[in-house]
Motif scaffolding. Structure first.
Motif, short mmCIF file in Angstrom:
data_model
loop_
_atom_site.label_atom_id
_atom_site.label_comp_id
_atom_site.label_asym_id
_atom_site.label_seq_id
_atom_site.Cartn_x
_atom_site.Cartn_y
_atom_site.Cartn_z
N MET A 91 5.79 4.01 10.99
CA MET A 91 4.59 4.29 10.21
C MET A 91 3.76 3.01 10.07
N VAL A 92 2.55 3.05 10.51
CA VAL A 92 1.73 1.85 10.33
C VAL A 92 1.10 1.91 8.94
N ARG A 93 1.50 0.99 8.11
CA ARG A 93 0.99 0.95 6.74
C ARG A 93 0.58 -0.47 6.42
N SER A 94 -0.42 -0.96 7.11
CA SER A 94 -0.81 -2.35 6.90
C SER A 94 -1.22 -2.61 5.47
N LEU A 95 -1.89 -1.64 4.86
CA LEU A 95 -2.42 -1.85 3.52
C LEU A 95 -1.31 -2.22 2.54
N HIS A 96 -0.19 -1.47 2.59
CA HIS A 96 0.89 -1.75 1.66
C HIS A 96 1.43 -3.17 1.85
N VAL A 97 1.62 -3.53 3.10
CA VAL A 97 2.19 -4.85 3.38
C VAL A 97 1.22 -5.95 2.95
N VAL A 98 -0.06 -5.73 3.26
CA VAL A 98 -1.06 -6.73 2.87
C VAL A 98 -1.09 -6.90 1.36
N ILE A 99 -1.04 -5.78 0.65
CA ILE A 99 -1.12 -5.87 -0.81
C ILE A 99 0.11 -6.56 -1.38
N LEU A 100 1.27 -6.23 -0.83
CA LEU A 100 2.48 -6.90 -1.31
C LEU A 100 2.38 -8.41 -1.06
N TYR A 101 1.87 -8.75 0.11
CA TYR A 101 1.70 -10.16 0.45
C TYR A 101 0.76 -10.84 -0.55
N LEU A 102 -0.38 -10.20 -0.82
CA LEU A 102 -1.35 -10.80 -1.73
C LEU A 102 -0.78 -10.92 -3.15
N LEU A 103 -0.20 -9.85 -3.65
CA LEU A 103 0.26 -9.86 -5.04
C LEU A 103 1.34 -10.90 -5.27
N THR A 104 2.33 -10.96 -4.37
CA THR A 104 3.42 -11.91 -4.61
C THR A 104 2.87 -13.33 -4.59
N GLY A 154 7.43 -19.32 -0.24
CA GLY A 154 8.22 -18.34 -0.98
C GLY A 154 7.99 -16.90 -0.60
N GLY A 155 6.78 -16.58 -0.14
CA GLY A 155 6.41 -15.18 -0.11
C GLY A 155 6.46 -14.46 1.22
N PHE A 156 6.44 -15.17 2.33
CA PHE A 156 6.13 -14.43 3.55
C PHE A 156 7.34 -13.98 4.36
N LEU A 157 8.54 -14.41 3.96
CA LEU A 157 9.72 -14.01 4.73
C LEU A 157 9.93 -12.49 4.71
N PHE A 158 9.37 -11.84 3.68
CA PHE A 158 9.59 -10.40 3.55
C PHE A 158 9.03 -9.63 4.74
N LEU A 159 8.08 -10.25 5.47
CA LEU A 159 7.50 -9.56 6.62
C LEU A 159 8.56 -9.22 7.65
N GLY A 160 9.66 -9.96 7.64
CA GLY A 160 10.74 -9.67 8.58
C GLY A 160 11.68 -8.60 8.08
N PHE A 161 11.46 -8.09 6.88
CA PHE A 161 12.37 -7.09 6.33
C PHE A 161 11.76 -5.71 6.21
N VAL A 162 10.44 -5.64 6.37
CA VAL A 162 9.80 -4.34 6.15
C VAL A 162 9.84 -3.47 7.40
N GLN A 163 10.20 -4.09 8.53
CA GLN A 163 9.98 -3.44 9.81
C GLN A 163 10.45 -2.00 9.96
N PRO A 164 11.71 -1.68 9.71
CA PRO A 164 12.07 -0.29 10.01
C PRO A 164 11.29 0.72 9.15
N TYR A 165 10.90 0.31 7.95
CA TYR A 165 10.24 1.26 7.05
C TYR A 165 8.74 1.30 7.28
N PHE A 166 8.16 0.15 7.31
CA PHE A 166 6.72 0.04 7.45
C PHE A 166 6.42 -0.90 8.59
N SER A 167 5.36 -0.64 9.32
CA SER A 167 4.95 -1.67 10.26
C SER A 167 3.51 -2.04 9.93
#
Lengths: 357, 358
Positions: A1-14, A190-203
């Motif tokens: 599922m391509v959900r860039s918005l969710h990932v971007v928002i999580l990135y911004l908020l954290t 601190g914040g960007f390592l999560f990008l490597g963990f969202v993959q199977p759920y969100f891309s």
């Protein structure tokens, strides 16, 4: 599922949650003048490693950090994944402890620390319990509720700015030898390592993440510069949480609320809760891979109760700072080694493929 | 989806339990057991601070105004003792005005203001004023005339209430900045109780590095506010030949260095409306007179601040580009005293009312 918005928002908020507390005072302490240089260097390093990291991850579509490292071999797991795990654990501990201290310092001065810590932990455990997807969705909800409030106070904080405090503008390079400058890197790493963990759920699409990293630049700069432009370097350097002091001195006669700091802080604290649950989620994902016999939910409960008790082993702020400093070495290791190794293995993997064809 | 499976019930129960700590019931003090003074008076008597507050106290259904004061080594301790001796807790969360006695201000307000900045209980945007007379006298007179030294007293300084452009408006964080900053000092309103009016503005105190060194008159304070870019509209200027009201003002500064001597050129644009005239002055005469009166007053004030080495105008800010940080440190002593100023008032007469003046 391509959900860039969710990932971007999580990135911004954290990142917003991380920026406005200790980062300004760290940068202000690191140099006397020309603070823009240390900030810009930090941002540059951040965007560079972010780019490398995402490019590396791109070679492994649909995989997360854990499966990539365990695919590479035992060495990678011990040399990279174990430090990452340790790093996650320590930053959760520091974040919970530091932010509960900040909450009691700023507005709950009579509430015992354990109650604040408990609340922070319960809420983030609850979010983390439901998995990575929930964390991402919660991010969207928090953004809708709190981002406008946060932006409102951020714009108001320009109220007492005297732009002439920008001078003297020439930077000196003293900050490179300053300990607090290296401590300030927690916002960049601190914040960007999560990008490597969202993959199977969100891309997500890479360009949006880079774009949102650029969107953060004004916040990085003004979180430091608003206190300096309002109070001047000499005064700003004696304040513990410079931006909170500035938010406190905002005077808006037409607003029915006397202190806008509350809105500002609560928005940021909610972002921090999201951050804590995100890191917890990642920690559980890693542990679960190697200890599959325990249910992830139980692991999470064990983790958060462990954190709760460890928080009491840190009696005062000096110890928080000490822990923070010790963690800095580990942070730089993780910050540099993980993106580079992912990139390196990614390139090798592709080359290997070409050769077999 | 089953709505009432075990997990949902558990989670719901846990969420309900979290409500309990949220109430803060272990040390909660209801609003009717809290006293929230709006004005706080501080004086210093031989190394001890005296804190004075005016509180509304309900007595047999009627609300009475009571002045309480206590002397102790620190302000926090004094407030704590007042709290102990009253039936309610005193909270400083709503303090909007801090009145410091002149003696304490001359001694230095560094510790007082530093304490307020540190504890965060008092908001850094609270206003600061200096009392020219004994703080007890001021408070009891204010209590006699306006009932309660509270929000009415603050209204003297509120921009949307009783503030006038010849009152300096200075907040706690600005005083604190003045203590540490290399290029900023502050002017703090100087007040005393009057016979006819509850509170009289007798000018502003020049506070350098947190210490009161001199004072300026209300007329000079007006120029101080104009110089800072504060709106001075509505202010009335009386001269020999005419009385005018300022309706608009703007200012432009340019700082430069000539042979190591700072030189500041300031252009102030004033728009005025003629209210009254004496005799038959021409428009040009009125302009000239106003120009002269203001520049003279300004130069006298600049001289005064130079003598005291107190840069209340923040003139050093205009030279931050030219000076290094080390040099800025000596701004007050080395450069400010050497400052050359050229101030020009540009007066426009916007209208002359219903009568024509040639």
């Amino acid at each position: 599922m391509v959900r860039s918005l969710h990932v971007v928002i999580l990135y911004l908020l954290t990142h917003l949650g991380l920026i406005f507390f200790m980062f300004p005072s760290n940068i202000i302490a690191s140099t006397q003048q020309g603070h823009w240089l240390p900030i810009l260097i930090g941002i540059f390093v951040h965007v560079l490693f972010l780019h490398i990291y995402m490019k590396g991850l791109n070679y492994f579509p649909g995989e997360n950090l854990i499966s990539i490292f365990s695919g590479i071999g035992k060495g990678a797991v011990i040399l990279l994944l174990v430090p990452v795990l340790l790093y996650f654990f320590i930053i959760t501990l520091i974040t919970v402890r530091a932010y509960s201290e900040i909450i009691t310092l700023v507005f709950l001065s009579f509430t015992p620390l354990w109650a604040v810590t408990l609340l922070l932990l319960i809420v983030s455990t609850y979010v983390a319990k439901n998995g990575m997807e929930t964390v991402l969705r919660t991010g969207l909800m928090l953004a809708i509720i709190f981002l406008p409030l946060f932006l409102f106070v951020f714009i108001l904080s320009f109220q007492n700015v005297d732009w002439r405090y920008f001078n003297p503008v020439t930077p000196d390079l003293n900050f490179l030898t300053s300990r607090s400058y290296y401590e300030s890197f927690f916002v960049f790493s601190g914040g960007f390592l999560f990008l490597g963990f969202v993959q199977p759920y969100f891309s997500y699409e890479r360009k949006y993440i880079i774009f949102s990293a650029l969107l953060l630049i004004p916040f990085f700069i003004f979180s430091v510069y608003i206190p300096i432009l309002t109070l001047g370097q000499a005064t700003a350097s004696v304040t513990f949480l410079p931006f909170v002091v500035i938010a406190d001195s905002i005077n808006v006669s037409w607003l029915m609320f006397d202190r806008v700091t509350l809105f500002f802080l609560l928005s940021l604290i909610s972002f921090m809760i999201l951050y804590i649950s995100l890191v917890m989620c990642k920690t559980i994902l890693i542990i679960n891979r190697y200890v599959p016999s325990i249910k992830p939910v139980h692991l999470l409960y064990i983790l958060s109760s462990l954190l709760f008790f460890l928080c009491f082993l840190i009696p005062d702020w000096k110890d928080v700072e000490k822990l923070f400093w010790w963690n800095t070495l580990l942070r730089f290791y993780v910050f540099i080694a993980v993106p580079l190794s992912i990139y390196f293995w990614g390139v090798r993997k592709r080359k290997g493929k070409h050769e077999t064809i | 989806m089953k709505l009432f499976n075990k997990n949902v019930i558990y989670t719901f129960a846990i969420l309900l339990i979290t409500i309990l700590p949220l109430t803060g019931c272990w040390d909660n003090k209801d609003i009717n057991h809290r006293l929230l003074p709006v004005v706080l008076g501080v004086s210093k008597i031989e190394n001890e601070y005296e804190v004075i507050i005016n509180l509304p106290v309900s007595n047999a259904g009627k609300i009475e105004s009571r002045i309480v004061s206590f002397k102790d080594k620190t302000i926090a301790k004094a407030i704590d003792t007042i709290s102990r001796n009253l039936e309610s807790r005193v909270d400083l969360l709503h303090v909007k005005l801090i009145i410091i006695e002149r003696g304490a201000a001359e001694d230095g307000v560094k510790d007082i203001i530093g304490g307020f900045m540190r504890s965060r209980e008092v908001s850094p945007k609270a206003l600061v004023a200096i009392s020219d007379e004994d703080i007890n006298v001021l408070f009891s007179k204010l209590k006699d005339t306006i009932g309660l030294v509270g929000s009415t007293t603050v209204d003297f300084f509120e921009k949307n209430a009783g503030w006038d452009p010849d009152i300096a408006l200075t907040r706690v964080w600005e005083v604190y900045r003045g203590i540490h900053s290399y290029t900023y000092d502050v002017a703090i309103p100087l007040i005393r109780s009057g016979d006819e009016f509850p509170m009289e503005q007798i000018g502003s105190a020049i506070v350098k590095n947190g210490k009161m060194v001199d004072q300026i008159s209300p007329d000079e304070t007006l120029l101080y506010n104009i110089f800072k870019g504060e709106s001075s509209s509505g202010e009335i200027e009386v001269m020999e030949k005419a009385t005018v009201r300022i309706v608009n003002n703007s200012i432009h500064h340019k700082g430069s260095f000539h042979n190591n001597q700072p030189f500041l050129k300031s252009k102030i644009k004033l728009k005025v409306v003629i209210l009254e005239t004496r005799g038959e002055p021409s428009l040009n005469e009125i302009k000239k007179e106003l120009n002269q009166a203001l520049s003279e007053r300004f130069n006298i004030m600049i001289l005064k601040t130079k003598e005291n080495k107190a840069d209340i105008f923040g003139i050093g800010q205009f030279f931050r580009r030219e000076l290094t940080r080390k040099e800025l440190k000596n701004w007050r002593t080395k450069y400010y005293t050497n400052l050359k100023m050229d101030i020009q008032f540009n007066v426009d007469i916007q209208n002359q009312g219903y009568l024509i003046t040639s």
